[in-house]
Motif scaffolding. Structure first.
Motif, PDB file in Angstrom:
ATOM      1  N   ALA A 260       0.854  -1.327   0.036  1.00  0.00           N
ATOM      2  CA  ALA A 260      -0.121   0.074  -0.089  1.00  0.00           C
ATOM      3  C   ALA A 260       0.912   1.093  -0.097  1.00  0.00           C
ATOM      4  N   VAL A 261       0.768   1.886  -1.010  1.00  0.00           N
ATOM      5  CA  VAL A 261       1.393   3.273  -1.072  1.00  0.00           C
ATOM      6  C   VAL A 261       0.457   4.460  -1.033  1.00  0.00           C
ATOM      7  N   ILE A 262       0.949   5.292   0.066  1.00  0.00           N
ATOM      8  CA  ILE A 262       0.153   6.436   0.279  1.00  0.00           C
ATOM      9  C   ILE A 262       1.094   7.639   0.110  1.00  0.00           C
ATOM     10  N   ARG A 263       0.679   8.359  -0.716  1.00  0.00           N
ATOM     11  CA  ARG A 263       1.371   9.384  -1.154  1.00  0.00           C
ATOM     12  C   ARG A 263       0.641  10.929  -0.749  1.00  0.00           C
ATOM     13  N   ARG A 264       1.238  11.699   0.086  1.00  0.00           N
ATOM     14  CA  ARG A 264       0.660  12.976   0.461  1.00  0.00           C
ATOM     15  C   ARG A 264       0.976  14.080  -0.786  1.00  0.00           C
ATOM     16  N   ILE A 265      -0.063  14.694  -1.083  1.00  0.00           N
ATOM     17  CA  ILE A 265       0.184  15.584  -1.988  1.00  0.00           C
ATOM     18  C   ILE A 265       0.049  16.954  -1.695  1.00  0.00           C
ATOM     19  N   PRO A 266       1.227  17.853  -1.466  1.00  0.00           N
ATOM     20  CA  PRO A 266       1.229  19.327  -1.090  1.00  0.00           C
ATOM     21  C   PRO A 266       0.083  20.094  -1.803  1.00  0.00           C
ATOM     22  N   ILE A 267      -0.436  20.998  -0.707  1.00  0.00           N
ATOM     23  CA  ILE A 267      -1.426  21.931  -1.258  1.00  0.00           C
ATOM     24  C   ILE A 267      -0.661  23.242  -1.145  1.00  0.00           C
ATOM     25  N   THR A 268      -0.727  24.096  -2.157  1.00  0.00           N
ATOM     26  CA  THR A 268       0.064  25.280  -2.092  1.00  0.00           C
ATOM     27  C   THR A 268      -1.036  26.350  -2.186  1.00  0.00           C
TER      28      THR A 268
END
Length: 142
Positions: free
Chosen positions: A132-140
């Motif tokens: 399981a790969v969980i990637r956090r997407i940065p919010i600018t």
């Protein structure tokens, strides 16, 4: 060879599918090869075995290569020498000719190993469990 499936990929609405078309063309070409005969069996949820009938071949006569998703099995065998003296073949039905057999592997399918046993070459393939790969997407802020 042009098939209905590959013509589908000529549509202007399907851009960037050149690799998929090439993959289908290679698979169709490989399906037309007849020697050596082979089986493909599903072994559990994640394992597949390809078995080729290669009677008379030794491990030194065989090679398996993987290039991208295409697995190629090559057999090179020298023609059998005639027995000396007064003997000669009355019938030679065991093929000793070389061959190249290709298989296109699905994404994630890996070659686990190969074994030559009783004239059969078994190539075991496996699909490892996906971690399981969980990637956090940065919010600018903008």
């Amino acid at each position: 060879m042009t098939t209905r499936t590959t013509l589908l990929f000529d549509s202007p609405f399907l851009l960037g599918f050149d690799q998929t078309r090439a993959l289908i063309d290679r698979a169709a070409k490989a399906a037309n090869e007849g020697y050596p005969p082979y089986n493909v069996e599903q072994r559990g949820d994640r394992d597949v075995r390809i078995t080729l009938a290669v009677a008379g071949f030794t491990p030194e006569d065989l090679a398996i290569t993987l290039e991208g998703r295409q697995m190629t099995i090559v057999g090179k065998k020298e023609a059998p020498k005639e027995a000396g003296g007064d003997s000669a073949f009355l019938h030679r039905g065991i093929a000793a000719r070389g061959f190249t057999r290709s298989f296109v592997l699905a994404d994630g399918l890996e070659v686990a190993g190969a074994r030559l046993e009783h004239g059969l070459l078994h190539v075991d393939l496996t699909r490892p469990e996906d971690a399981a790969v969980i990637r956090r997407i940065p919010i600018t802020a903008g």
